[in-house]
Design a protein around this motif. Sequence first.
Motif, PDB file in Angstrom:
ATOM      1  N   TYR A   1       0.389  -1.203  -0.050  1.00 33.76           N
ATOM      2  CA  TYR A   1      -0.001   0.232  -0.145  1.00 33.76           C
ATOM      3  C   TYR A   1       0.769   1.293  -0.054  1.00 33.76           C
ATOM      4  CZ  TYR A   1      -3.736   3.558   1.885  1.00 33.76           C
ATOM      5  OH  TYR A   1      -4.906   4.475   1.994  1.00 33.76           O
ATOM      6  N   ILE A   2       0.630   1.726  -0.933  1.00 34.24           N
ATOM      7  CA  ILE A   2       1.268   3.279  -0.806  1.00 34.24           C
ATOM      8  C   ILE A   2       0.483   4.192  -0.592  1.00 34.24           C
ATOM      9  CG2 ILE A   2       2.639   4.976  -2.100  1.00 34.24           C
ATOM     10  CD1 ILE A   2       3.393   1.997  -1.878  1.00 34.24           C
ATOM     11  N   PRO A   3       0.541   4.962   0.959  1.00 36.11           N
ATOM     12  CA  PRO A   3      -0.371   5.479   1.459  1.00 36.11           C
ATOM     13  C   PRO A   3      -0.355   7.163   0.919  1.00 36.11           C
ATOM     14  CG  PRO A   3       0.720   4.958   2.564  1.00 36.11           C
ATOM     15  CD  PRO A   3       1.137   4.714   1.514  1.00 36.11           C
ATOM     16  N   LEU A   4      -0.884   8.059   1.185  1.00 38.60           N
ATOM     17  CA  LEU A   4      -1.076   9.717   1.115  1.00 38.60           C
ATOM     18  C   LEU A   4       0.740   9.137   2.138  1.00 38.60           C
ATOM     19  CD1 LEU A   4      -4.322  10.643   1.854  1.00 38.60           C
ATOM     20  CD2 LEU A   4      -3.201  10.977  -0.527  1.00 38.60           C
ATOM     21  N   PRO A   5       1.072  11.082   1.987  1.00 37.45           N
ATOM     22  CA  PRO A   5       2.288  10.809   2.637  1.00 37.45           C
ATOM     23  C   PRO A   5       2.035  11.573   3.590  1.00 37.45           C
ATOM     24  CG  PRO A   5       2.062  13.120   0.601  1.00 37.45           C
ATOM     25  CD  PRO A   5       0.961  11.357   0.952  1.00 37.45           C
ATOM     26  N   ASP A   6       2.848  11.338   4.594  1.00 40.76           N
ATOM     27  CA  ASP A   6       2.741  11.251   6.244  1.00 40.76           C
ATOM     28  C   ASP A   6       3.725  13.112   6.250  1.00 40.76           C
ATOM     29  OD1 ASP A   6       5.316  11.246   5.967  1.00 40.76           O
ATOM     30  OD2 ASP A   6       4.915   9.500   7.106  1.00 40.76           O
ATOM     31  N   VAL A   7       3.457  13.941   7.387  1.00 39.31           N
ATOM     32  CA  VAL A   7       4.120  15.375   7.559  1.00 39.31           C
ATOM     33  C   VAL A   7       5.324  15.032   7.445  1.00 39.31           C
ATOM     34  CG1 VAL A   7       4.632  16.382   9.321  1.00 39.31           C
ATOM     35  CG2 VAL A   7       2.080  15.781   9.692  1.00 39.31           C
ATOM     36  N   LYS A   8       5.654  14.532   7.747  1.00 39.04           N
ATOM     37  CA  LYS A   8       7.525  14.243   7.020  1.00 39.04           C
ATOM     38  C   LYS A   8       7.553  14.246   5.026  1.00 39.04           C
ATOM     39  CE  LYS A   8      10.369  13.083  11.111  1.00 39.04           C
ATOM     40  NZ  LYS A   8      11.080  12.202  11.901  1.00 39.04           N
TER      41      LYS A   8
END
Length: 433
Positions: A293-300
């Motif tokens: 799963y390639i999710p939405l990018p996190d904060v960093k």
Amino acid sequence: MYSNFKEQAIEYVRQAVQEDNAGNYAKAFPLYMNALEYFKTHLKYEKNPKIKDAITQKFTEYLRRAEEIRAVLDDGGSGPAANGDAAIATRSKTKPKDGDGGDGEDPEQAKLRAGLNSAIIREKPNVKWSDVAGLESAKQALQEAVILPVKFPQFFTGKRRPWRAFLLYGPPGTGKSYLAKAVATEAESTFYSISSSDLVSKWMGESEKLVSNLFQMARESAPSIIFVDEIDSLCGQRGEGNESEASRRIKTELLVQMQGVGNNDQKVLVLAATNTPYALDQAIRRRFDKRIYIPLPDVKARQHMFKVHLGDTPHNLTESDFEHLAHKTEGFSGSDISVCVKDVLFEPVRKTQDAMFFIKGPNDMWTPCGPKQRGAVQTTMQDLAAEGLASKILPPPIARTDFEKVLARQKPTVSKSDLEVHERFTKEFGEEG
């Protein structure tokens, strides 16, 4: 509109045949190829099945003739003497296959392989692992499959085998194809990039032959990677009402070939990307031993993306500004951030166009400023340009307010319901990237 494409194609064919008959093969070849492009475009719009079949037949004839001419021109000859001789010339160029009686590859297979040559990425895309923000476990799994077996073959002895088939799935714009580009850059392998929509539309009924030739070529040029983008459009659920006979045959061929790759320890990795993993055929899904799963990018990751997309463009943002932007763009995909930065890059240009006051700075460069700033001169960009100072006008550096302005009008493109579907699929069949 589309009748123009057919007329243009017929005109190119007329010229090509004329040059062909006169023995001017170097001129005939590009004319045939131009005709084929116009026929291909016409086929997309043509609704009448009888006309479609007739054009497809002609397309195949002209493609075969063009390949015959190219085979001889590549061999350094001036061209085939006649149509019959051309086919013989083409066959003599290819290597005979075992049990083939020495006849060699048939022209049809030569044609399919010639088409596949354009799928090989010879220029490295120049996307490094470090350019991919976040997705650490996905990068690690791909390195285990792509880099280690080539550089350290001694690691893979006994029962330890590298991963052979990866499915990258997630919402649109999260960087699945970007990750594939990083693989192409970092891997010392032959990289085949295939768009499934290309396969279906371009090869008119020959898709399953193309699939088997693709895997055959990949095995011959191993170690190699086959990347299939939008695999869902090629491998939807079998037995659906809208499934065509051709589509079913392609899926069956892909299943057979992927089974072959997994069983025989050949150095061929299949990498596929999809935005709709739940639409995939179950048997195809099982062939992928790694489903990531390639999710939405996190904060960093978002913070890193803002910096990467800004690059060396002059700006006065601090580290805390980048952190603020990253927190403010919760729910944004990598693609959304890229679009946002592209828009922001034009803000200084817009300011310069609208400015009524400019100030003269170092190297006699004029930048826009406020009316109360010391040294401000009331003038416009057009006035400065009229005075011959166009090359001396400099847009101001990008500021945090530019981002605030763009983000006020931009919304994320991935919906909550989209995310829920991918998260549910991950719980059932996948693993986190």
